[in-house]
Design a protein around this motif. Sequence first.
Motif, PDB file in Angstrom:
ATOM      1  N   VAL A 183       0.873  -1.168   0.000  1.00 41.63           N
ATOM      2  CA  VAL A 183       0.000   0.000   0.000  1.00 41.63           C
ATOM      3  C   VAL A 183       0.915   1.225   0.000  1.00 41.63           C
ATOM      4  CG1 VAL A 183      -1.763   1.293   1.256  1.00 41.63           C
ATOM      5  CG2 VAL A 183      -1.839  -1.221   1.207  1.00 41.63           C
ATOM      6  N   GLY A 184       0.643   2.194  -0.855  1.00 43.33           N
ATOM      7  CA  GLY A 184       1.569   3.290  -1.099  1.00 43.33           C
ATOM      8  C   GLY A 184       1.795   4.233   0.070  1.00 43.33           C
ATOM      9  N   SER A 185       0.758   4.541   0.855  1.00 48.53           N
ATOM     10  CA  SER A 185       0.906   5.514   1.932  1.00 48.53           C
ATOM     11  C   SER A 185      -0.118   5.233   3.014  1.00 48.53           C
ATOM     12  CB  SER A 185       0.737   6.935   1.415  1.00 48.53           C
ATOM     13  OG  SER A 185      -0.611   7.123   0.976  1.00 48.53           O
ATOM     14  N   ILE A 186       0.083   5.883   4.172  1.00 51.31           N
ATOM     15  CA  ILE A 186      -0.850   5.687   5.276  1.00 51.31           C
ATOM     16  C   ILE A 186      -2.212   6.276   4.930  1.00 51.31           C
ATOM     17  CG2 ILE A 186      -0.325   7.811   6.507  1.00 51.31           C
ATOM     18  CD1 ILE A 186      -0.895   4.291   8.027  1.00 51.31           C
ATOM     19  N   ALA A 187      -2.227   7.248   4.030  1.00 51.52           N
ATOM     20  CA  ALA A 187      -3.509   7.823   3.610  1.00 51.52           C
ATOM     21  C   ALA A 187      -4.337   6.798   2.846  1.00 51.52           C
ATOM     22  CB  ALA A 187      -3.268   9.048   2.741  1.00 51.52           C
ATOM     23  N   GLU A 188      -3.692   5.836   2.227  1.00 52.05           N
ATOM     24  CA  GLU A 188      -4.392   4.796   1.462  1.00 52.05           C
ATOM     25  C   GLU A 188      -4.644   3.543   2.304  1.00 52.05           C
ATOM     26  OE1 GLU A 188      -2.361   4.009  -2.241  1.00 52.05           O
ATOM     27  OE2 GLU A 188      -1.508   6.024  -2.228  1.00 52.05           O
ATOM     28  N   ALA A 189      -4.087   3.496   3.542  1.00 53.78           N
ATOM     29  CA  ALA A 189      -4.230   2.304   4.374  1.00 53.78           C
ATOM     30  C   ALA A 189      -5.670   2.116   4.812  1.00 53.78           C
ATOM     31  CB  ALA A 189      -3.333   2.425   5.594  1.00 53.78           C
ATOM     32  N   ALA A 190      -6.069   0.867   5.027  1.00 52.40           N
ATOM     33  CA  ALA A 190      -7.428   0.526   5.451  1.00 52.40           C
ATOM     34  C   ALA A 190      -7.348  -0.389   6.668  1.00 52.40           C
ATOM     35  CB  ALA A 190      -8.165  -0.178   4.307  1.00 52.40           C
ATOM     36  N   PRO A 191      -8.377  -0.407   7.507  1.00 50.76           N
ATOM     37  CA  PRO A 191      -8.388  -1.317   8.657  1.00 50.76           C
ATOM     38  C   PRO A 191      -8.134  -2.757   8.206  1.00 50.76           C
ATOM     39  CG  PRO A 191     -10.194   0.238   8.845  1.00 50.76           C
ATOM     40  CD  PRO A 191      -9.605   0.446   7.477  1.00 50.76           C
ATOM     41  N   GLY A 192      -7.301  -3.436   8.995  1.00 50.85           N
ATOM     42  CA  GLY A 192      -6.951  -4.814   8.658  1.00 50.85           C
ATOM     43  C   GLY A 192      -5.633  -4.924   7.912  1.00 50.85           C
ATOM     44  N   ASP A 193      -5.062  -3.793   7.464  1.00 46.65           N
ATOM     45  CA  ASP A 193      -3.741  -3.849   6.822  1.00 46.65           C
ATOM     46  C   ASP A 193      -2.666  -4.110   7.883  1.00 46.65           C
ATOM     47  OD1 ASP A 193      -4.886  -3.324   4.394  1.00 46.65           O
ATOM     48  OD2 ASP A 193      -4.295  -1.201   4.320  1.00 46.65           O
ATOM     49  N   ILE A 194      -1.550  -4.628   7.468  1.00 51.75           N
ATOM     50  CA  ILE A 194      -0.420  -4.874   8.370  1.00 51.75           C
ATOM     51  C   ILE A 194       0.548  -3.703   8.259  1.00 51.75           C
ATOM     52  CG2 ILE A 194       1.496  -6.408   8.960  1.00 51.75           C
ATOM     53  CD1 ILE A 194      -0.047  -8.685   7.633  1.00 51.75           C
ATOM     54  N   ILE A 195       0.908  -3.105   9.363  1.00 53.87           N
ATOM     55  CA  ILE A 195       1.951  -2.085   9.422  1.00 53.87           C
ATOM     56  C   ILE A 195       3.175  -2.777  10.011  1.00 53.87           C
ATOM     57  CG2 ILE A 195       2.599   0.202  10.232  1.00 53.87           C
ATOM     58  CD1 ILE A 195       0.057   0.173   8.520  1.00 53.87           C
ATOM     59  N   VAL A 196       4.294  -2.746   9.301  1.00 55.38           N
ATOM     60  CA  VAL A 196       5.403  -3.619   9.707  1.00 55.38           C
ATOM     61  C   VAL A 196       6.752  -3.070   9.254  1.00 55.38           C
ATOM     62  CG1 VAL A 196       5.154  -5.027   7.602  1.00 55.38           C
ATOM     63  CG2 VAL A 196       6.219  -6.032   9.645  1.00 55.38           C
ATOM     64  N   ASN A 197       7.781  -3.312  10.068  1.00 53.93           N
ATOM     65  CA  ASN A 197       9.180  -3.147   9.633  1.00 53.93           C
ATOM     66  C   ASN A 197       9.980  -4.298  10.247  1.00 53.93           C
ATOM     67  OD1 ASN A 197       9.698  -2.447  12.322  1.00 53.93           O
ATOM     68  ND2 ASN A 197       9.885  -0.250  11.889  1.00 53.93           N
ATOM     69  N   ALA A 198      11.281  -4.217  10.181  1.00 47.55           N
ATOM     70  CA  ALA A 198      12.105  -5.337  10.637  1.00 47.55           C
ATOM     71  C   ALA A 198      12.048  -5.553  12.144  1.00 47.55           C
ATOM     72  CB  ALA A 198      13.559  -5.134  10.199  1.00 47.55           C
ATOM     73  N   GLN A 199      11.606  -4.539  12.902  1.00 47.63           N
ATOM     74  CA  GLN A 199      11.592  -4.649  14.362  1.00 47.63           C
ATOM     75  C   GLN A 199      10.192  -4.832  14.965  1.00 47.63           C
ATOM     76  OE1 GLN A 199      13.403  -1.893  12.874  1.00 47.63           O
ATOM     77  NE2 GLN A 199      15.136  -3.306  12.855  1.00 47.63           N
ATOM     78  N   HIS A 200       9.131  -4.474  14.216  1.00 42.29           N
ATOM     79  CA  HIS A 200       7.805  -4.469  14.845  1.00 42.29           C
ATOM     80  C   HIS A 200       6.726  -4.721  13.801  1.00 42.29           C
ATOM     81  CE1 HIS A 200       5.049  -3.700  18.086  1.00 42.29           C
ATOM     82  NE2 HIS A 200       4.451  -2.691  17.444  1.00 42.29           N
ATOM     83  N   ALA A 201       5.601  -5.270  14.286  1.00 36.75           N
ATOM     84  CA  ALA A 201       4.448  -5.524  13.413  1.00 36.75           C
ATOM     85  C   ALA A 201       3.171  -5.181  14.178  1.00 36.75           C
ATOM     86  CB  ALA A 201       4.426  -6.980  12.961  1.00 36.75           C
ATOM     87  N   ALA A 202       2.150  -4.669  13.447  1.00 39.37           N
ATOM     88  CA  ALA A 202       0.884  -4.281  14.077  1.00 39.37           C
ATOM     89  C   ALA A 202      -0.244  -4.397  13.064  1.00 39.37           C
ATOM     90  CB  ALA A 202       0.993  -2.854  14.611  1.00 39.37           C
ATOM     91  N   ILE A 203      -1.465  -4.302  13.551  1.00 38.03           N
ATOM     92  CA  ILE A 203      -2.645  -4.343  12.679  1.00 38.03           C
ATOM     93  C   ILE A 203      -3.289  -2.961  12.693  1.00 38.03           C
ATOM     94  CG2 ILE A 203      -4.944  -5.340  12.337  1.00 38.03           C
ATOM     95  CD1 ILE A 203      -3.873  -7.912  13.666  1.00 38.03           C
ATOM     96  N   TYR A 204      -3.478  -2.416  11.505  1.00 38.04           N
ATOM     97  CA  TYR A 204      -4.040  -1.064  11.386  1.00 38.04           C
ATOM     98  C   TYR A 204      -5.542  -1.114  11.634  1.00 38.04           C
ATOM     99  CZ  TYR A 204      -4.680   3.645   9.470  1.00 38.04           C
ATOM    100  OH  TYR A 204      -4.982   4.986   9.290  1.00 38.04           O
ATOM    101  N   ILE A 205      -6.019  -0.142  12.470  1.00 42.47           N
ATOM    102  CA  ILE A 205      -7.455  -0.099  12.783  1.00 42.47           C
ATOM    103  C   ILE A 205      -8.101   1.193  12.274  1.00 42.47           C
ATOM    104  CG2 ILE A 205      -7.239  -1.620  14.776  1.00 42.47           C
ATOM    105  CD1 ILE A 205      -7.319   0.882  16.588  1.00 42.47           C
ATOM    106  N   GLY A 206      -7.308   2.066  11.628  1.00 40.52           N
ATOM    107  CA  GLY A 206      -7.842   3.302  11.077  1.00 40.52           C
ATOM    108  C   GLY A 206      -7.435   4.518  11.900  1.00 40.52           C
TER     109      GLY A 206
END
Length: 238
Positions: A183-206
């Motif tokens: 997904v190109g940017s946080i503005a395009e993110a939707a609930p249920g997307d994964i936000i992640v880097n090499a150190q941490h992972a989370a679930i986007y809720i909006g």
Amino acid sequence: MVTSDTMSIVRRFTSIFAVVTVSAMLGAAVPAASAGNAVAGTTVTATRSFPKTTTAKRDFLAEHTSTDIESNADWGGIESLDVPQTESQAEKDQKAQEQAKAEAQAASRSSERANISVPTAPASATGQALADYALQFQGYPYVAGGNTPSGWDCSGFVQWVFAQFGVSLPHYSGAQMSAGTAVGSIAEAAPGDIIVNAQHAAIYIGNGMVINALNPAQGTQVTSLAVFSGGYAIRRVL
């Protein structure tokens, strides 16, 4: 016929000869007079011969000089002598108390995990449904390397939630960065997307917020994207 004069000369000569002979014998038998027996006014001199010495002892202080010891010399293992350390009764009591406290905490955690209830996932497999379902796990415990409701780390939480919707993900966050599509940017993110880097992972809720497993002290919570110290990827799986 020998005359009386001749006999007289012979006797005199014989007497002189006898005296000389006896004196000679006495002179040979009697040792030299000691200084204590010396006649007054005479000097007795004793001489003794010693061999001539031409060499002198050198390095008189040689025995006082320091001696170098080789670094690998064997001194019987003294350098590795293991001296047992003794503890006072107070230290033993403190250790016993700490151990008892740790065991009590471990038992408490086990009891809590045994009583954890797991909500049933909805039949609808959408991103919003997944985000709503993930929100029901706020307060659940964090355990490094875990991936179940009784204890999970950040990527283990994401892995378990997606598994309830039929999606298989790798456990570690670095591997989850390649899941789904970008997904190109946080503005395009939707609930249920994964936000992640090499150190941490989370679930986007909006609204710039995520739900994630943080650490043993905080457990699973809703936070802002500030939990990501660096850049992150946004991945859409559902």
